[in-house]
Scaffold this motif. Sequence first.
Motif, PDB file in Angstrom:
ATOM      1  N   GLU A  88      -3.440   4.755  -5.968  1.00 16.77           N
ATOM      2  CA  GLU A  88      -2.295   5.050  -6.835  1.00 16.77           C
ATOM      3  C   GLU A  88      -0.996   4.439  -6.314  1.00 16.77           C
ATOM      4  O   GLU A  88       0.088   4.913  -6.630  1.00 16.77           O
ATOM      5  CB  GLU A  88      -2.152   6.573  -7.002  1.00 16.77           C
ATOM      6  N   CYS A  89      -1.114   3.356  -5.512  1.00 17.16           N
ATOM      7  CA  CYS A  89       0.084   2.713  -4.978  1.00 17.16           C
ATOM      8  C   CYS A  89       1.054   2.380  -6.115  1.00 17.16           C
ATOM      9  O   CYS A  89       0.678   1.768  -7.109  1.00 17.16           O
ATOM     10  CB  CYS A  89      -0.270   1.430  -4.232  1.00 17.16           C
ATOM     11  N   ALA A  90       2.324   2.768  -5.940  1.00 19.33           N
ATOM     12  CA  ALA A  90       3.321   2.566  -7.000  1.00 19.33           C
ATOM     13  C   ALA A  90       3.929   1.171  -6.958  1.00 19.33           C
ATOM     14  O   ALA A  90       4.617   0.757  -7.884  1.00 19.33           O
ATOM     15  CB  ALA A  90       4.410   3.629  -6.871  1.00 19.33           C
TER      16      ALA A  90
ATOM     17  N   PRO B 217      -2.040  -7.550   3.474  1.00 17.61           N
ATOM     18  CA  PRO B 217      -1.086  -6.751   2.707  1.00 17.61           C
ATOM     19  C   PRO B 217      -1.667  -6.126   1.443  1.00 17.61           C
ATOM     20  O   PRO B 217      -2.555  -6.689   0.809  1.00 17.61           O
ATOM     21  CB  PRO B 217      -0.005  -7.774   2.338  1.00 17.61           C
ATOM     22  N   CYS B 218      -1.121  -4.957   1.106  1.00 14.69           N
ATOM     23  CA  CYS B 218      -1.404  -4.333  -0.192  1.00 14.69           C
ATOM     24  C   CYS B 218      -0.852  -5.284  -1.252  1.00 14.69           C
ATOM     25  O   CYS B 218       0.235  -5.824  -1.099  1.00 14.69           O
ATOM     26  CB  CYS B 218      -0.695  -2.983  -0.265  1.00 14.69           C
ATOM     27  N   GLN B 219      -1.613  -5.503  -2.321  1.00 13.33           N
ATOM     28  CA  GLN B 219      -1.171  -6.482  -3.316  1.00 13.33           C
ATOM     29  C   GLN B 219      -0.078  -5.948  -4.237  1.00 13.33           C
ATOM     30  O   GLN B 219       0.472  -6.694  -5.034  1.00 13.33           O
ATOM     31  CB  GLN B 219      -2.372  -7.008  -4.101  1.00 13.33           C
ATOM     32  N   ARG B 220       0.262  -4.667  -4.103  1.00 18.88           N
ATOM     33  CA  ARG B 220       1.377  -4.142  -4.895  1.00 18.88           C
ATOM     34  C   ARG B 220       2.630  -3.934  -4.053  1.00 18.88           C
ATOM     35  O   ARG B 220       3.725  -4.257  -4.484  1.00 18.88           O
ATOM     36  CB  ARG B 220       0.992  -2.810  -5.539  1.00 18.88           C
ATOM     37  N   CYS B 221       2.469  -3.343  -2.846  1.00 17.55           N
ATOM     38  CA  CYS B 221       3.673  -2.996  -2.073  1.00 17.55           C
ATOM     39  C   CYS B 221       3.772  -3.757  -0.756  1.00 17.55           C
ATOM     40  O   CYS B 221       4.755  -3.597  -0.032  1.00 17.55           O
ATOM     41  CB  CYS B 221       3.715  -1.489  -1.809  1.00 17.55           C
ATOM     42  N   LEU B 222       2.771  -4.579  -0.438  1.00 14.72           N
ATOM     43  CA  LEU B 222       2.736  -5.415   0.770  1.00 14.72           C
ATOM     44  C   LEU B 222       2.590  -4.638   2.073  1.00 14.72           C
ATOM     45  O   LEU B 222       2.668  -5.219   3.151  1.00 14.72           O
ATOM     46  CB  LEU B 222       3.977  -6.328   0.852  1.00 14.72           C
TER      47      LEU B 222
ATOM     48  N   LEU C 178      -5.498  -2.672  -2.353  1.00 15.81           N
ATOM     49  CA  LEU C 178      -4.355  -1.773  -2.449  1.00 15.81           C
ATOM     50  C   LEU C 178      -4.344  -0.862  -1.233  1.00 15.81           C
ATOM     51  O   LEU C 178      -5.395  -0.526  -0.685  1.00 15.81           O
ATOM     52  CB  LEU C 178      -4.446  -0.914  -3.712  1.00 15.81           C
ATOM     53  N   CYS C 179      -3.128  -0.457  -0.805  1.00 16.29           N
ATOM     54  CA  CYS C 179      -3.019   0.457   0.328  1.00 16.29           C
ATOM     55  C   CYS C 179      -3.654   1.790  -0.039  1.00 16.29           C
ATOM     56  O   CYS C 179      -4.211   2.478   0.791  1.00 16.29           O
ATOM     57  CB  CYS C 179      -1.565   0.622   0.752  1.00 16.29           C
ATOM     58  N   ARG C 180      -3.541   2.149  -1.314  1.00 13.74           N
ATOM     59  CA  ARG C 180      -4.223   3.326  -1.855  1.00 13.74           C
ATOM     60  C   ARG C 180      -4.295   3.145  -3.365  1.00 13.74           C
ATOM     61  O   ARG C 180      -3.498   2.405  -3.955  1.00 13.74           O
ATOM     62  CB  ARG C 180      -3.505   4.635  -1.486  1.00 13.74           C
TER      63      ARG C 180
HETATM   64 ZN   LIG Z   1       0.616  -0.391  -1.687  1.00 12.53          ZN
END
Ligand SMILES: [Zn+2]
Length: 186
Positions: free
Chosen positions: A140-142, A70-75, A136-138
């Motif tokens: 600039e992941c919000a 998972p992305c650590q900000r948005c999963l 992160l998925c990218r």
């Molecule tokens: Zn993300």
Amino acid sequence: MSEGVIDLRRLDLAPGAGARADVDVPLDPITLGGQRYEPEPPEVDARIDVASSGSGLGLRLRFAASLRGPCQRCLAPSALDVVVDAREFQASGRGEADEPDEDLDCEYLSGPTRMELDVAAWARDAVAEVLPMSVLCREECAGLCARCGADLNAGPCDCTDDEGDPRWAALAELRERLGGDEGAPE
Ligand SMILES: [Zn+2]
Ligand SMILES: [Zn+2]
């Protein structure tokens, strides 16, 4: 010999010569920032170069791996690509009976003549050394809203709006009709 271990004696190393072996190495899942990342595929194609000299063996391990988690900000499902290029040295004339010395001995070699290379252990440690601080998925992941859990990549949520998001209101109403978590529909 267990999986992920290769016997360097098989490489037929003459002094002053080099050898190369391409091996499949099983890679363990890793944990980063409390999240688990699985190698995909679970085995990597690794290249091992061995250079033999009078003083010992120079070892080099190279591979590329992709870990999924998972992305650590948005999963959201994300990939973590790592490239490994690691080196080790093993002094000649050393045996299993000698007290291990970090300047002379490669910690991944064992056996009576220290010729059994635990590539899997080396690969695991080498991956750990090149891991980024976060996944992160990218760039600039919000991330997710800390209050309502909405994925802010899809747009701003309505947390600041006292009226609330009509979509959430509709969902809450539906949940109420269904009797909440207890699940007691009429
Ligand atoms: Zn993300
Ligand atoms: Zn929100």
